[in-house]
Design a protein around this motif. Structure first.
Motif, mmCIF file in Angstrom:
data_model
loop_
_atom_site.group_PDB
_atom_site.id
_atom_site.type_symbol
_atom_site.label_atom_id
_atom_site.label_comp_id
_atom_site.label_asym_id
_atom_site.label_seq_id
_atom_site.Cartn_x
_atom_site.Cartn_y
_atom_site.Cartn_z
ATOM 1 N N ASP A 321 0.827 -1.218 0.000
ATOM 2 C CA ASP A 321 0.000 0.000 0.000
ATOM 3 C C ASP A 321 0.857 1.263 0.000
ATOM 4 O O ASP A 321 0.401 2.330 -0.411
ATOM 5 C CB ASP A 321 -0.925 0.008 1.222
ATOM 6 C CG ASP A 321 -2.063 -0.995 1.095
ATOM 7 O OD1 ASP A 321 -2.287 -1.501 -0.018
ATOM 8 O OD2 ASP A 321 -2.713 -1.283 2.122
ATOM 9 N N HIS A 322 2.101 1.139 0.481
ATOM 10 C CA HIS A 322 3.033 2.268 0.468
ATOM 11 C C HIS A 322 3.963 2.222 -0.756
ATOM 12 O O HIS A 322 4.925 2.989 -0.834
ATOM 13 C CB HIS A 322 3.894 2.271 1.738
ATOM 14 C CG HIS A 322 3.166 2.703 2.969
ATOM 15 N ND1 HIS A 322 2.437 1.836 3.751
ATOM 16 C CD2 HIS A 322 3.050 3.923 3.565
ATOM 17 C CE1 HIS A 322 1.913 2.500 4.778
ATOM 18 N NE2 HIS A 322 2.263 3.761 4.692
ATOM 19 N N ASN A 323 3.658 1.311 -1.682
ATOM 20 C CA ASN A 323 4.492 1.131 -2.886
ATOM 21 C C ASN A 323 5.936 0.810 -2.528
ATOM 22 O O ASN A 323 6.879 1.256 -3.185
ATOM 23 C CB ASN A 323 4.440 2.381 -3.775
ATOM 24 C CG ASN A 323 3.060 2.642 -4.343
ATOM 25 O OD1 ASN A 323 2.389 1.714 -4.809
ATOM 26 N ND2 ASN A 323 2.618 3.887 -4.280
ATOM 27 N N GLU A 324 6.104 0.033 -1.470
ATOM 28 C CA GLU A 324 7.441 -0.348 -1.018
ATOM 29 C C GLU A 324 7.751 -1.793 -1.401
ATOM 30 O O GLU A 324 6.846 -2.606 -1.588
ATOM 31 C CB GLU A 324 7.553 -0.186 0.508
ATOM 32 C CG GLU A 324 7.492 1.245 0.991
ATOM 33 C CD GLU A 324 8.679 2.077 0.543
ATOM 34 O OE1 GLU A 324 9.779 1.499 0.356
ATOM 35 O OE2 GLU A 324 8.507 3.300 0.366
ATOM 36 N N ASN A 325 9.041 -2.086 -1.477
ATOM 37 C CA ASN A 325 9.489 -3.454 -1.725
ATOM 38 C C ASN A 325 9.199 -4.286 -0.482
ATOM 39 O O ASN A 325 9.785 -4.062 0.571
ATOM 40 C CB ASN A 325 10.998 -3.448 -2.025
ATOM 41 C CG ASN A 325 11.544 -4.837 -2.277
ATOM 42 O OD1 ASN A 325 10.895 -5.840 -2.007
ATOM 43 N ND2 ASN A 325 12.749 -4.904 -2.791
ATOM 44 N N PRO A 326 8.309 -5.281 -0.554
ATOM 45 C CA PRO A 326 7.968 -6.058 0.638
ATOM 46 C C PRO A 326 9.177 -6.762 1.254
ATOM 47 O O PRO A 326 9.241 -6.929 2.473
ATOM 48 C CB PRO A 326 6.942 -7.075 0.112
ATOM 49 C CG PRO A 326 6.371 -6.458 -1.108
ATOM 50 C CD PRO A 326 7.503 -5.689 -1.722
ATOM 51 N N GLY A 327 10.139 -7.179 0.420
ATOM 52 C CA GLY A 327 11.313 -7.867 0.947
ATOM 53 C C GLY A 327 12.101 -6.997 1.903
ATOM 54 O O GLY A 327 12.493 -7.440 2.997
ATOM 55 N N SER A 328 12.338 -5.745 1.527
ATOM 56 C CA SER A 328 13.075 -4.817 2.395
ATOM 57 C C SER A 328 12.320 -4.558 3.690
ATOM 58 O O SER A 328 12.913 -4.503 4.773
ATOM 59 C CB SER A 328 13.311 -3.488 1.666
ATOM 60 O OG SER A 328 14.078 -3.679 0.500
ATOM 61 N N ARG A 329 11.020 -4.408 3.565
ATOM 62 C CA ARG A 329 10.209 -4.119 4.751
ATOM 63 C C ARG A 329 10.168 -5.325 5.694
ATOM 64 O O ARG A 329 10.210 -5.177 6.906
ATOM 65 C CB ARG A 329 8.791 -3.717 4.315
ATOM 66 C CG ARG A 329 8.712 -2.448 3.493
ATOM 67 C CD ARG A 329 9.086 -1.225 4.305
ATOM 68 N NE ARG A 329 10.483 -0.938 4.366
ATOM 69 C CZ ARG A 329 11.102 -0.403 5.407
ATOM 70 N NH1 ARG A 329 10.451 -0.150 6.519
ATOM 71 N NH2 ARG A 329 12.377 -0.124 5.377
#
Length: 511
Positions: A321-329
């Motif tokens: 939802d934040h357009n972030e890379n899920p792996g990094s998060r």
């Protein structure tokens, strides 16, 4: 001649093994040492298609085919990642489309979609052979919406009067109302109470499971749970109970009197999901939430740290939802779960950043053929927890916190571990003085190989964006010049000796 070569070859090995070994003997394992993988049996792995029955992988609200044999076949997969315990969604016989296990029809039978009791016992035995514990979800609040018990004339007193829960602040109504329209069991009725307690004991004696995660705890009276905990521990003294109470720290702490061993850390979960869903988010609320929970719980009941459960949208969705890379998060979130005080619980599919909104979208089938980057990271974190007791038993002290950057230490006995987290989009430089860490030592990075030496009574940590480093605080390493000289000399002599042997062999061949 050959004996001489063998003797010289052994000299370097003998010198290496002469180095003192500093590793202490590992202490006895406790529940705070566990790393837990929570899975939904139906959505994990289909190991036996013969028991699928009406399973339909195209219907997210139906059984999808996962079973006991599937879990058994994947135990080594979990063991290799470092998981030491598994939580299984309720395995009791359920109504049609009760894949989640919440619509129980018989607490003494396994659901036919999962397999037989024999297959379940095999799962437990093979898990124990791998030194893994097995925990079952157990909820004593309700049965399925079409339960035959409701119309059974002999069981009319087994249920509370049908009424919806309209006021979440009324504890009596929480304990007697029908949650989600499901028939609410009356634990004050002696027959109902005895049935549930006997069933809980039966599964322990029959299958040798190691614990229960107790669901919907706040919807059942405390006196029942106290008797429940006493009962199961009378069957197996080291039996583990985790309370799943979706409330604030005050509500959860009020259940300490029940004797439950740990509680799901819901008071921290909102802050964790908010902070790690995107970079450049403040970590202060996360540590404030931890401190509040610790003060309420008294530190005696370990918190079970988690990012999501089967009852909420996936943390991966927050990152997406934040357009972030899920792996990094996920790497940032997992670093916190594995290094802070508490027992980490990882929901199935997190290791592949499985996405999903509210149920059943968050209950998708596990995919074992996707990117393994997070699997490798989880394995590294598990190895660190296994090697360093300070990460499981140590006291925690926050040394630095600013914006999205933090440094804290865990201390246990003579061991000090330092965790630096950079939850920002830029490289950060942090200075820690000798007031926080012993002077004239060095920080050895165990995740990324960083090395920070004490200089001018401080340690200057430089940490990359969206990353974590876990350090051991150690004496400054020095090069043992005499030792290295001896090793070099031995290897040189050995090389010359081999060359002479080879030269002599060639001369003999010419003759």
């Amino acid at each position: 001649m050959r004996n001489g070569v063998l003797t010289l070859a052994l000299i370097p090995l003998l010198l290496f093994y002469a180095i003192p070994v500093g590793a202490a003997e590992k202490e006895q394992r406790t529940w705070t040492d566990e790393i837990v993988y929570s899975l939904m049996v139906d959505r994990f792995f289909d190991g036996n298609t013969k028991n699928n029955g009406d399973a339909n992988v195209n219907d997210p609200s139906a059984f999808n085919g996962g079973d006991f044999e599937g879990v058994t076949k994947k135990l080594n997969y979990l063991k290799d990642m470092g998981f030491t315990a598994i939580i299984l969604s309720p395995v009791f016989a359920n109504e049609d489309k009760g894949y989640h296990g919440d619509w129980v029809t018989d607490f003494y039978k396994t659901d036919q979609h999962y397999g037989s009791m024999k297959e379940f016992k095999k799962l437990v035995n093979e898990a124990h052979d791998l030194d893994m514990k097995v925990i079952l979800d157990f909820q004593a609040n309700n049965v399925g919406p079409h339960s035959s018990w409701v119309n059974d004339t002999d069981k009319q007193d087994w249920f509370h009067e049908e009424k919806e829960i309209s006021n979440g602040g009324d504890q009596k109504l929480l304990e007697t109302g029908w949650l989600d329209g499901l028939p609410d069991l009356n634990q004050d009725n002696e027959e109902t109470r005895e049935y549930l307690l006997d069933a809980a004991k039966w599964w322990i004696t029959e299958t040798d499971i190691d614990g229960y995660r107790l669901n919907k705890v706040q919807f059942v009276a405390k006196d029942f749970w106290k008797e429940f905990v006493d009962t199961v521990k009378s069957e197996k003294s080291n039996f583990y109970t985790i309370g799943d109470i979706q409330g604030d720290a005050d509500m959860i702490s009020s259940y300490k009197e029940t004797g439950m061993d740990a509680f799901m850390a819901y008071p921290q979960n909102d802050e964790l999901r908010e902070a790690f869903s995107a970079p450049d988010k403040d970590l202060k609320p996360v540590f404030n939430g931890f401190e509040e929970s610790e003060s309420k719980f008294g530190g005696k009941a370990p918190q079970a740290l988690f990012m999501d459960t089967q009852g909420m949208p996936r943390f991966t969705k927050d990152a997406a939802d934040h357009n972030e890379n899920p792996g990094s998060r996920w790497r940032m979130a997992l670093s916190y779960l594995y290094t802070m005080p508490g027992v980490p619980i990882v929901f199935y599919g997190s290791e592949i950043a499985l996405n999903g909104n509210v149920a059943p979208d968050n209950h998708k089938l596990m995919n074992f053929k996707t990117e393994q980057e997070l699997v490798e990271y989880i394995t590294k974190l598990s190895d660190l927890r296994d090697m360093h007791p300070a990460l499981t038993k140590g006291d925690m002290e926050l040394l630095y916190e600013k914006g999205g950057t933090s440094v804290f230490k865990r201390v246990y006995g003579e061991e000090t571990m330092v965790v630096a987290m950079n939850n920002t989009s830029e490289t950060q430089t942090i200075k820690i003085t000798d007031k926080e860490l012993d002077n004239n030592k060095e920080l050895r990075g165990m995740l990324n190989g960083d090395l920070v030496r004490s200089k001018d009574n401080s340690y200057t940590i430089v940490i990359d964006r969206e990353s974590t480093e876990v350090y051991t605080l150690s004496p400054k390493s020095i090069i043992n010049i005499p030792y290295m000289f001896v090793i070099g000399l031995v290897l040189l002599i050995f090389g010359i000796f081999i060359a002479l042997i080879m030269k002599r062999s060639k001369r003999n061949e010419r003759k």
